[in-house]
Design an enzyme around this catalytic site. Structure first.
Site, PDB file in Angstrom:
ATOM      1  N   GLN A  12      30.965  33.049  46.894  1.00 36.76           N
ATOM      2  CA  GLN A  12      30.357  32.351  45.702  1.00 36.76           C
ATOM      3  C   GLN A  12      29.079  32.152  45.933  1.00 36.76           C
ATOM      4  O   GLN A  12      28.301  31.461  45.411  1.00 36.76           O
ATOM      5  CB  GLN A  12      31.242  31.499  45.565  1.00 36.76           C
ATOM      6  CG  GLN A  12      32.433  31.198  44.173  1.00 36.76           C
ATOM      7  CD  GLN A  12      32.066  32.084  43.229  1.00 36.76           C
ATOM      8  OE1 GLN A  12      31.292  32.267  42.202  1.00 36.76           O
ATOM      9  NE2 GLN A  12      33.207  32.824  43.056  1.00 36.76           N
TER      10      GLN A  12
ATOM     11  N   CYS B 287      43.044  30.953  41.133  1.00 35.17           N
ATOM     12  CA  CYS B 287      43.568  31.423  42.898  1.00 35.17           C
ATOM     13  C   CYS B 287      43.248  30.522  44.062  1.00 35.17           C
ATOM     14  O   CYS B 287      42.928  30.896  44.741  1.00 35.17           O
ATOM     15  CB  CYS B 287      42.580  32.548  42.725  1.00 35.17           C
ATOM     16  SG  CYS B 287      42.847  34.196  42.431  1.00 35.17           S
TER      17      CYS B 287
ATOM     18  N   LYS C 235      30.220  39.895  42.248  1.00 34.64           N
ATOM     19  CA  LYS C 235      29.799  38.594  42.188  1.00 34.64           C
ATOM     20  C   LYS C 235      28.374  37.971  42.485  1.00 34.64           C
ATOM     21  O   LYS C 235      28.116  37.409  42.464  1.00 34.64           O
ATOM     22  CB  LYS C 235      30.808  37.490  42.485  1.00 34.64           C
ATOM     23  CG  LYS C 235      32.119  37.681  42.570  1.00 34.64           C
ATOM     24  CD  LYS C 235      32.766  36.770  44.116  1.00 34.64           C
ATOM     25  CE  LYS C 235      33.526  36.822  43.273  1.00 34.64           C
ATOM     26  NZ  LYS C 235      34.839  36.606  41.856  1.00 34.64           N
TER      27      LYS C 235
ATOM     28  N   ASP D  64      33.047  32.232  53.969  1.00 32.90           N
ATOM     29  CA  ASP D  64      33.786  33.181  52.761  1.00 32.90           C
ATOM     30  C   ASP D  64      32.688  32.904  51.864  1.00 32.90           C
ATOM     31  O   ASP D  64      31.791  31.239  51.520  1.00 32.90           O
ATOM     32  CB  ASP D  64      34.677  32.458  51.947  1.00 32.90           C
ATOM     33  CG  ASP D  64      34.477  33.741  50.950  1.00 32.90           C
ATOM     34  OD1 ASP D  64      34.408  33.838  49.895  1.00 32.90           O
ATOM     35  OD2 ASP D  64      36.439  32.449  50.204  1.00 32.90           O
TER      36      ASP D  64
ATOM     37  N   HIS E 109      40.173  29.921  48.312  1.00 36.13           N
ATOM     38  CA  HIS E 109      40.771  31.132  47.372  1.00 36.13           C
ATOM     39  C   HIS E 109      42.041  31.453  47.685  1.00 36.13           C
ATOM     40  O   HIS E 109      42.015  31.867  49.527  1.00 36.13           O
ATOM     41  CB  HIS E 109      39.037  31.572  47.053  1.00 36.13           C
ATOM     42  CG  HIS E 109      39.766  32.907  46.123  1.00 36.13           C
ATOM     43  ND1 HIS E 109      40.544  34.443  46.847  1.00 36.13           N
ATOM     44  CD2 HIS E 109      39.437  32.830  44.828  1.00 36.13           C
ATOM     45  CE1 HIS E 109      40.110  34.656  45.539  1.00 36.13           C
ATOM     46  NE2 HIS E 109      39.588  34.198  44.470  1.00 36.13           N
TER      47      HIS E 109
END
Ligand code: PMP
Length: 411
Positions: free
Chosen positions: A208, A369, A231, A205, A128
């Site tokens: 998600q 993104c 999220k 990261d 991203h």
């Protein structure tokens, strides 16, 4: 709807999310844009309302009842997040605006304190922009060089190339656990261990990941981890940076101001201890507290049942797209989260999205993104359906029927 697995009562779960029970025009809302943001259960919404209605006050410094109550709730939420990710201590859990800010804190801090000209920062081709641009900025200030692990045709990382790219020059490896545009679940622990053997710092990261399965920071072993509240069924404007204690202590502060100081004189300022060193100014109190409520909500669910249900949804969604002429799935990794990204031979993703919206179906279209990843696949973007545990097979079947109509219109 109306479906009930052994432990996941979807009727009752959907009742927890008031927004889902509405029509868009004539059609029931089908919300398949959970990768962009998840919906919020009533308990999270009420938590925000309750704070402003009953104990709004500034925290940490106040010497009155409401300030104490707010401080206890905010710090209690930090403790919940600590347990949620299995952090060693609560002081390693920093409240930020979200994943993007967490990356900026680490990348800008390392650029000042650690990176030197010629050092290498390794990311992957499926990042991203939040895990690309802050490192590019860090390269500009430090003279470090950005290197990229390529992505294979099926959306998995090219692990052979990763081996070659990792070297003593690698000072940071920063990568995504679950790709937002492909759904690929990367071999996080394996990559982290390889990088750490070479002495590199690692950042993961988890934007998600946290909304789909348990993330154990001690087991993963990354030096830094970032994620966003919105999220994982929590509010927008709040997220987390987790770090190993010594790494957070070595990292310079991101912003200066109140709360992050120990002592200020005009000659010199000393900084506060963790976590406050990274939380300059009045924090986002209401949303910080409500993020703890989102953790409570997730933990009230049977997470194994959630994972099983999401896997079933992924399989059904994959079948639906695979069986329509002229559609191609981008991202067919063996380990995937409940995301299906696809392109059509005949139609632009944004036209598909606009027409699906006429049937009350919310999907994401575009580059998500991840412009370099789209370039890698030589596509302008995809249509992405990203599913959460409150989605149902009935919704997917309705989507399939509407998609046929939309494809018919555009062919
Ligand atoms: N990384 C990934 C994988 C994401 O999906 C997102 C949000 N789409 C981000 C980073 C950035 O998160 P935020 O906008 O909440 O800071």
């Amino acid at each position: 709807m109306g479906e009930q697995t052994q432990t996941l009562d979807l009727v009752s779960i959907r009742n927890d999310f008031p927004i889902l029970n509405q029509k868009i025009g004539k059609h029931p809302l089908i919300y398949f844009d959970n990768g962009a943001t998840t919906q919020k259960p009533l308990s999270v919404i009420q938590s925000i309302e309750n704070y402003y209605k009953t104990f709004n006050a500034n925290i940490h410094r106040g010497a009155h009842f409401l300030a104490d109550k707010g401080t206890t709730a905010f710090e209690g939420s930090r403790e919940k997040l600590k347990n949620f990710i299995n952090a060693e201590t609560a002081e390693q859990v920093i409240f930020t605006k979200g994943t993007t800010e967490s990356f900026n804190i680490v990348a800008s801090g390392l650029a000042k304190s650690y990176l030197k000209a010629g050092d290498e920062i390794l990311i992957t081709g499926m990042e991203h922009h939040a895990n690309i641009v802050p490192w590019q900025m860090a390269c500009e200030t430090s003279g470090a060089i950005l290197k990229v692990i390529p992505v294979l045709e099926n959306g998995e990382l090219d692990m052979e190339s990763a081996e070659k790219l990792l070297s003593e020059k690698t000072k940071v490896l920063s990568f995504v656990y679950v790709s937002n545009s492909l759904g690929t679940i990367n071999p996080a622990k394996e990559l982290i261990q390889k990088a750490q053997k070479l002495g590199a710092l690692t950042m993961l990261d988890c934007a998600q990941a946290v909304g789909h399965f348990a993330v154990d920071v001690q087991d993963l072993g990354a030096d830094f981890i970032a994620f966003s509240g919105h999220k994982m069924f929590g509010p927008t404007g709040i997220g987390i940076l987790y770090g190993k204690k010594n790494q957070l202590e070595n990292l310079p502060p991101f912003q200066g101001g109140g709360e992050m100081i120990k002592e200020v004189t005009f000659e010199k300022t000393t900084y506060n201890e963790l976590p406050f060193k990274f939380e300059a100014g009045t924090p986002n109190i209401a949303d910080g507290i409500a993020l703890g409520t989102a953790v409570d909500y997730i933990q009230s669910l049977d997470r194994q049942a959630v994972e099983a249900h999401e896997l079933e949804l992924l399989q059904l969604a994959t079948n639906i797209i695979e069986n329509k002429a002229g559609l191609r799935i981008i991202g067919t990794a063996t380990h995937k989260s409940s995301v299906v990204s696809f392109v059509s031979d005949h139609a632009h993703p944004s036209d598909l999205g606009t027409l699906l919206d006429q049937y009350g179906i919310a999907v994401r279209t575009g580059h998500h993104c991840c412009q370099p990843l789209m370039r890698r696949f030589e596509i302008p973007g995809t249509v992405r359906i990203s599913l959460s545990f409150y989605n149902t097979k009935e919704e997917l079947n309705a989507f399939s029927g509407h998609l046929d109509k939309v494809l018919g219109m555009l062919s």
